[in-house]
Design a protein around this motif. Sequence first.
Motif, mmCIF file in Angstrom:
data_model
loop_
_atom_site.group_PDB
_atom_site.id
_atom_site.type_symbol
_atom_site.label_atom_id
_atom_site.label_comp_id
_atom_site.label_asym_id
_atom_site.label_seq_id
_atom_site.Cartn_x
_atom_site.Cartn_y
_atom_site.Cartn_z
ATOM 1 N N ASP A 18 13.051 -30.849 100.051
ATOM 2 C CA ASP A 18 13.305 -29.549 99.440
ATOM 3 C C ASP A 18 12.567 -28.441 100.251
ATOM 4 O OD1 ASP A 18 10.930 -29.672 98.486
ATOM 5 O OD2 ASP A 18 11.557 -30.037 96.371
ATOM 6 N N ARG A 19 11.681 -28.772 101.023
ATOM 7 C CA ARG A 19 11.060 -27.627 102.010
ATOM 8 C C ARG A 19 10.402 -28.252 103.403
ATOM 9 N NH1 ARG A 19 8.421 -29.659 97.908
ATOM 10 N NH2 ARG A 19 6.262 -30.045 98.048
ATOM 11 N N ILE A 20 9.974 -27.444 104.081
ATOM 12 C CA ILE A 20 9.023 -27.875 105.237
ATOM 13 C C ILE A 20 7.644 -28.716 104.713
ATOM 14 C CG2 ILE A 20 7.999 -27.243 107.388
ATOM 15 C CD1 ILE A 20 9.916 -24.900 107.657
ATOM 16 N N VAL A 21 7.313 -29.533 105.361
ATOM 17 C CA VAL A 21 5.977 -30.166 104.982
ATOM 18 C C VAL A 21 5.043 -29.584 105.587
ATOM 19 C CG1 VAL A 21 4.516 -32.049 105.460
ATOM 20 C CG2 VAL A 21 7.051 -32.466 104.974
ATOM 21 N N ASN A 22 3.983 -28.822 104.975
ATOM 22 C CA ASN A 22 2.934 -27.919 105.427
ATOM 23 C C ASN A 22 1.552 -28.530 105.799
ATOM 24 O OD1 ASN A 22 1.389 -25.561 105.976
ATOM 25 N ND2 ASN A 22 2.293 -24.620 104.170
ATOM 26 N N GLN A 23 1.879 -29.113 107.344
ATOM 27 C CA GLN A 23 0.632 -29.487 108.013
ATOM 28 C C GLN A 23 0.256 -30.615 107.410
ATOM 29 O OE1 GLN A 23 -1.050 -26.544 110.972
ATOM 30 N NE2 GLN A 23 -1.434 -25.404 109.043
ATOM 31 N N PHE A 24 -1.162 -30.964 107.157
ATOM 32 C CA PHE A 24 -1.584 -32.028 106.464
ATOM 33 C C PHE A 24 -1.685 -32.090 105.095
ATOM 34 C CE2 PHE A 24 -3.815 -32.002 110.670
ATOM 35 C CZ PHE A 24 -3.758 -33.744 110.855
ATOM 36 N N GLU A 25 -0.726 -31.307 104.522
ATOM 37 C CA GLU A 25 -0.677 -30.990 102.862
ATOM 38 C C GLU A 25 -0.507 -32.465 102.235
ATOM 39 O OE1 GLU A 25 2.299 -28.758 101.266
ATOM 40 O OE2 GLU A 25 3.797 -29.914 102.194
ATOM 41 N N TYR A 26 0.287 -33.254 102.732
ATOM 42 C CA TYR A 26 0.413 -34.728 102.419
ATOM 43 C C TYR A 26 -0.542 -35.761 102.042
ATOM 44 C CZ TYR A 26 0.880 -36.258 107.183
ATOM 45 O OH TYR A 26 0.880 -36.227 108.322
ATOM 46 N N VAL A 27 -1.789 -35.392 102.710
ATOM 47 C CA VAL A 27 -2.838 -36.660 102.829
ATOM 48 C C VAL A 27 -4.211 -35.951 102.336
ATOM 49 C CG1 VAL A 27 -1.954 -38.006 104.480
ATOM 50 C CG2 VAL A 27 -3.332 -35.833 105.194
ATOM 51 N N ALA A 28 -4.808 -36.901 101.693
ATOM 52 C CA ALA A 28 -6.464 -36.543 101.384
ATOM 53 C C ALA A 28 -6.890 -37.631 102.359
ATOM 54 C CB ALA A 28 -6.724 -36.883 99.857
#
Length: 344
Positions: A18-28
Amino acid sequence: MLTKKQNLLETIRGGKPDRIVNQFEYVALMFDPCTLEAMGKVQKGGSWLNGWGVRIEFPENVPGMFPDTSPEHVVIKDIVDWKKYVKAPNTKFSDEAWQACLDQVKDVDRNEVFIAPFVAPGIFEKIHYLMGMEEAMINFYEEPEAMHELIEYLTDYELDVAKEICDHLHPDALFHHDDWGSQLSSFLSPAMFEEFIEPAYKKIYGYYKEHGVELIVHHSDSYGENLIPSMIRMGIDIWQGIMSTNNIKAAIENYGGKISFQGGIDNGKVDREDWTKEKVWAEAKNNIDTNYSGHYFIPATVMGEPGSIYPGVYDAVSEYIAKVNAEKYGIKEEVKSANMMTQG
C-alpha cells in the motif's frame, strides 16, 4: 494500513503493497556476541585487531572499516600454509553474554518489523582481509585447492555462528555483509564466483532458512548484476546496496519474483560534506521515477546500514519517500531519525 513487515513482503512477493518501503524501516538490526567478538572493538577514527587477528582501520568520514594488509600486518603469509596462520574467533558465549541482545529483541514488535542479526564481514571479505586483495585474486587462479580449503573453514565458522544466533535469538531475518564488486565490475567472474563463493552461501543461507529465517538480505554496495543468478541460487531475498551503475530496471524486469533489490541512490553522490536536502531529494526522485513500479524494489541509499557518513543524509531520503507515500498513496507516517541498529 499494512505493517512495515507486511508491506515489505507484499512488495517482494508481487502482492499488493500500500506504499513504498522506506529504506531499512522493515528490520531491527542486532549485534550478537559472536559477531562482536569477530569484529573486535570498533573505534571510529582508530585501529585495532579484530577476532581473526586482522589489523582494522576506521578513519573519520568513511563509510566503513577496512583491513591493513601491508606485509608487516597481513595474517596469511602463504596460502599453502593457511592453517598455520588462521584461527577462528570464539563462538561459544555464556547466557549472560547474550542477555543484552535478548533484551533488545524483547523490545521489538515482531509483528511490525523483522528481527535481523547483523553479520559481517562475509566469506569473500574474510578472504581478502586475511591475505590482501591482490594475493586473494592471484590465489584464486594459482592455488585453487588451498582457497577451497580456506573457504570451507570460513564456512564452517559461519555455520557455527548461525547455530548460536538461531538457538539464542530465533530471528526471522538475516542481514549479511559481503562486498562482491567495485562500482563498475564484480571482483570475480560469474564462473569463478559460482565455483568458490556460491557453495559457501548455499550452506550458510540454507542453514538460516532451515531454522526459521524467512528473509535473507545481503549487502553488497557495488556492481553485481552479472552475479544475480548466483544470488538467487544462494537464497538471497533482497540484494541491498545495488548501485546505479547496475541496470536496476532491467534487473527488476528480468529477476523480479525471484529476488528483490534495495538501493539505487549511491552514497558517493549524496553522502558528501556539501550535501543539501534539495540535492538528496533530486537523487531520490530520480531513483523512484526510474526504477520503482510497485514491486521488487526498495528505493534507498546503498550504504550497508540505516545511516550515513554525514548526519541528515539518510533521514532526508526517508523524508522524501514519506512525502511520496503521503501524496501518492495517502499514507502518512512518522519518519524517525536513522538509529535502527542496536548493539549488544
